[in-house]
Write a protein that holds these residues in place. Structure first.
Motif, short mmCIF file in Angstrom:
data_model
loop_
_atom_site.label_atom_id
_atom_site.label_comp_id
_atom_site.label_asym_id
_atom_site.label_seq_id
_atom_site.Cartn_x
_atom_site.Cartn_y
_atom_site.Cartn_z
N LEU A 374 -36.63 34.55 -74.42
CA LEU A 374 -35.17 34.60 -74.39
C LEU A 374 -34.55 34.68 -75.78
O LEU A 374 -33.33 34.79 -75.88
CB LEU A 374 -34.62 33.36 -73.67
CG LEU A 374 -34.68 33.37 -72.14
CD1 LEU A 374 -34.21 32.04 -71.59
CD2 LEU A 374 -33.85 34.50 -71.57
N ASN A 375 -35.37 34.60 -76.80
CA ASN A 375 -34.81 34.68 -78.16
C ASN A 375 -34.53 36.13 -78.53
O ASN A 375 -34.99 36.67 -79.54
CB ASN A 375 -35.77 34.03 -79.16
CG ASN A 375 -35.86 32.53 -78.94
OD1 ASN A 375 -34.92 31.90 -78.47
ND2 ASN A 375 -37.01 31.95 -79.27
N ASP A 376 -33.74 36.77 -77.69
CA ASP A 376 -33.37 38.17 -77.85
C ASP A 376 -32.06 38.38 -77.09
O ASP A 376 -31.99 38.14 -75.89
CB ASP A 376 -34.47 39.08 -77.30
CG ASP A 376 -34.17 40.55 -77.51
OD1 ASP A 376 -33.22 41.06 -76.88
OD2 ASP A 376 -34.90 41.19 -78.28
N ARG A 377 -31.04 38.82 -77.80
CA ARG A 377 -29.70 38.94 -77.20
C ARG A 377 -29.70 39.88 -76.00
O ARG A 377 -29.05 39.64 -74.99
CB ARG A 377 -28.71 39.40 -78.26
CG ARG A 377 -27.26 39.39 -77.77
CD ARG A 377 -26.29 39.82 -78.85
NE ARG A 377 -26.22 38.84 -79.93
CZ ARG A 377 -26.70 39.03 -81.16
NH1 ARG A 377 -27.29 40.17 -81.46
NH2 ARG A 377 -26.57 38.10 -82.08
N GLU A 378 -30.44 41.01 -76.09
CA GLU A 378 -30.45 41.98 -75.00
C GLU A 378 -31.14 41.42 -73.75
O GLU A 378 -30.72 41.69 -72.62
CB GLU A 378 -31.12 43.27 -75.45
CG GLU A 378 -30.34 44.03 -76.51
CD GLU A 378 -30.99 45.35 -76.88
OE1 GLU A 378 -32.05 45.67 -76.29
OE2 GLU A 378 -30.46 46.06 -77.76
N VAL A 379 -32.21 40.67 -73.94
CA VAL A 379 -32.91 40.06 -72.80
C VAL A 379 -31.99 39.07 -72.10
O VAL A 379 -31.90 39.05 -70.86
CB VAL A 379 -34.21 39.37 -73.26
CG1 VAL A 379 -34.83 38.57 -72.11
CG2 VAL A 379 -35.21 40.40 -73.77
N ILE A 380 -31.30 38.24 -72.86
CA ILE A 380 -30.39 37.26 -72.29
C ILE A 380 -29.31 37.95 -71.46
O ILE A 380 -29.06 37.60 -70.30
CB ILE A 380 -29.74 36.40 -73.39
CG1 ILE A 380 -30.80 35.58 -74.12
CG2 ILE A 380 -28.67 35.47 -72.81
CD1 ILE A 380 -30.30 34.92 -75.40
N ALA A 381 -28.68 38.95 -72.06
CA ALA A 381 -27.59 39.65 -71.37
C ALA A 381 -28.10 40.37 -70.12
O ALA A 381 -27.43 40.35 -69.07
CB ALA A 381 -26.94 40.65 -72.33
N GLY A 382 -29.29 40.98 -70.21
CA GLY A 382 -29.83 41.69 -69.06
C GLY A 382 -30.14 40.79 -67.89
O GLY A 382 -29.84 41.12 -66.73
N LEU A 383 -30.74 39.63 -68.15
CA LEU A 383 -31.07 38.70 -67.07
C LEU A 383 -29.82 38.10 -66.43
O LEU A 383 -29.76 37.92 -65.21
CB LEU A 383 -31.98 37.59 -67.60
CG LEU A 383 -33.38 38.02 -68.02
CD1 LEU A 383 -34.17 36.85 -68.58
CD2 LEU A 383 -34.13 38.64 -66.84
N LYS A 384 -28.83 37.80 -67.25
CA LYS A 384 -27.56 37.30 -66.69
C LYS A 384 -26.93 38.35 -65.78
O LYS A 384 -26.41 38.03 -64.70
CB LYS A 384 -26.60 36.94 -67.81
CG LYS A 384 -26.92 35.66 -68.57
CD LYS A 384 -25.85 35.44 -69.61
CE LYS A 384 -26.08 34.18 -70.42
NZ LYS A 384 -25.03 34.00 -71.44
N LYS A 385 -26.97 39.60 -66.20
CA LYS A 385 -26.38 40.67 -65.41
C LYS A 385 -27.07 40.81 -64.06
O LYS A 385 -26.45 41.18 -63.06
CB LYS A 385 -26.46 41.98 -66.19
CG LYS A 385 -25.71 43.14 -65.55
CD LYS A 385 -25.74 44.38 -66.43
CE LYS A 385 -24.98 45.53 -65.80
NZ LYS A 385 -24.98 46.74 -66.68
N GLU A 386 -28.36 40.49 -64.02
CA GLU A 386 -29.12 40.60 -62.76
C GLU A 386 -28.99 39.37 -61.87
O GLU A 386 -29.57 39.35 -60.79
CB GLU A 386 -30.59 40.88 -63.07
CG GLU A 386 -30.83 42.25 -63.69
CD GLU A 386 -32.30 42.62 -63.74
OE1 GLU A 386 -32.98 42.49 -62.70
OE2 GLU A 386 -32.78 43.02 -64.81
N GLY A 387 -28.26 38.36 -62.34
CA GLY A 387 -27.99 37.23 -61.46
C GLY A 387 -28.47 35.88 -61.92
O GLY A 387 -28.27 34.88 -61.22
N VAL A 388 -29.12 35.81 -63.09
CA VAL A 388 -29.55 34.51 -63.61
C VAL A 388 -28.33 33.65 -63.93
O VAL A 388 -27.37 34.13 -64.55
CB VAL A 388 -30.44 34.69 -64.86
CG1 VAL A 388 -30.62 33.38 -65.61
CG2 VAL A 388 -31.79 35.28 -64.47
N ASP A 389 -28.33 32.40 -63.52
CA ASP A 389 -27.17 31.52 -63.65
C ASP A 389 -27.09 30.80 -64.99
O ASP A 389 -26.02 30.34 -65.38
CB ASP A 389 -27.16 30.49 -62.52
CG ASP A 389 -27.06 31.15 -61.16
OD1 ASP A 389 -26.00 31.71 -60.85
OD2 ASP A 389 -28.06 31.11 -60.41
#
Length: 428
Positions: A374-389
């Protein structure tokens, strides 16, 4: 399986025989005949014993012959026994639905151990993980919540610290330095306050990675082993907490993470007591890798939501013996069967198969993720967009989304370097 000191269980074993379907009927599955072949009694448990254990009972055939033995793990859930238990009930009723505050459009940003694991040397604050200063720093930089680790000292004080043990360095004049590990459970709170931290390099070089000024090293809120009570009282009240309760488990190789200290019920009650007396209106989620501990917290109170932590199929760490920790699917079914709020999954599993996000969400559960990936801004944003709370990650000030960042904060992106900690205690 509910059991008490007055109720036992009889287990009957049957043999199933497939019978051919009658020729005049259409029955693809045929019919079955069941024959009782053996039975076993699991006697009432002695509630004065440990909260968890393993019971072994013989299985006897109908003719009285011993044919096998059944083994069953159990744990005993006792009501919350902390001081002023009615206070928790009153505050729970006044609070209403605890789920309402948890959800946020775009997902929650949660600071791992505050501003990140180990000690931050890339910022002037030089905050240490799991300290009041680290939590306040992360909140100031845009964190919705901070993740922290709680365990119990020898004198039954809940303290905030991640590892189950510390490496004690004994320094005595004219003698070589000796180092050996000591469990947190074997040190009192006052003894823990005597320890001083000094980061060392990963390559084994004994030279400190950096030095603190004398005054800086004495800052009370930037020191390890803070009491949970102190953290609750000194971190900004608007900062939410994801409280991970640490309790040792057996690994798949048969070794324990650490020796058990207190009975599981008493251990949980001590943490709940601090929450009951000092949490106020702070937004709090409780989590743990220990399945029975999660169940106990849920059974003892319903003010604070509970998440089950799972490390899944990763090869980074040895698996726990309990199969409930082995996959996101197993963690999900545990959460459903015990009424937990959701699960906190290792990001490595999610990135390997993103369909797992939809699997968890389809069960009506909340999904948090954690881990170095998760120490990557794009990974964080992508997972949130897919529904991670919620995403639990290091260096919240570097990776939190721009719209959540305070206006005065600039944007930097630096490589993450963790530093191992050692502690030293002067021996006279």
């Amino acid at each position: 399986m509910p059991m008490t000191e007055n109720i036992g269980v009889r287990v009957d074993l049957f043999k199933r025989t497939v019978m051919p379907a009658p020729p005049t009927t259409v029955d693809d599955d045929g019919s079955y005949m069941y024959e009782k072949i053996a039975f076993c009694y699991i006697y009432p448990l002695d509630v004065t014993e440990s909260s968890d254990g393993l019971c072994r009972m013989p299985i006897t055939s109908r003719t009285g012959k011993l044919v096998a033995r059944i083994k069953a793990q159990y744990f005993i859930a006792r009501p919350y026994a902390g001081s002023e238990p009615q206070q928790m009930i009153k505050t729970r009723l006044a609070r209403g639905n605890s789920k309402a505050w948890q959800l946020k459009n775009g997902g929650l940003d949660i600071g791992h151990r505050g501003a990140g694991s180990a000690r931050r040397t890339d910022r002037s604050e030089k905050v240490l993980e799991n300290t009041v200063d680290s939590f306040n720093y992360a909140f100031k930089k845009g964190a919705d919540m901070v993740e922290l680790d709680v365990q119990i000292s020898k004198d039954k004080v809940p303290v905030v610290y991640h590892d189950f043990n510390v490496n004690i360095v004994l320094q005595k004049k004219d003698r070589n330095i000796e180092t050996y590990p000591v469990n947190i459970k074997d040190l009192t709170f006052d003894q823990l306050q005597m320890l001083r931290t000094n980061p060392v390099r990963h390559d084994g070089d004994s030279k400190p990675a950096y030095e603190f000024d004398e005054d800086e090293g004495q800052q009370p809120h930037n020191q390890p082993f803070a009491s949970f009570k102190s953290v609750l009282n000194h971190v900004e009240p608007q900062c939410g907490f994801n409280v991970e309760i640490k309790y040792p488990q057996k690994k798949i190789n048969g070794q324990w993470e650490a020796e058990k200290s207190l009975d599981l019920n008493e251990y949980v009650d001590l943490v709940l007591q601090d929450l009951c007396n000092h949490a106020g209106d702070r937004n709090i989620i409780i989590s743990s890798f220990h399945p029975e501990l999660c169940s106990l917290v849920k059974l003892k109170q319903d003010r604070y939501p509970v998440l089950f932590l799972t490390q899944g199929l990763t090869k980074k760490w040895m698996q726990y013996e309990n199969p409930l920790n082995h996959s996101i699917e197993m963690a999900t079914y545990l959460a459903l069967s015990t009424g937990l709020y959701g699960i906190a999954a290792h990001t490595e599993d999610i990135l390997r198969d993103r369909n797992l996000i939809r699997f968890v969400k389809s069960k009506g559960l909340i999904l948090f993720v954690w881990g170095d990936d998760l120490n990557d801004r794009e990974v964080i944003a992508g997972l949130k967009k897919e529904g991670v709370d919620g995403a639990i990650y290091d260096k919240i000030d570097l990776y939190v989304s721009k719209e959540d960042r305070l206006p005065q904060e600039g944007q930097h992106h630096e490589q993450h370097h963790e530093q191992q900690q050692s502690v030293a205690m002067d021996v006279q």
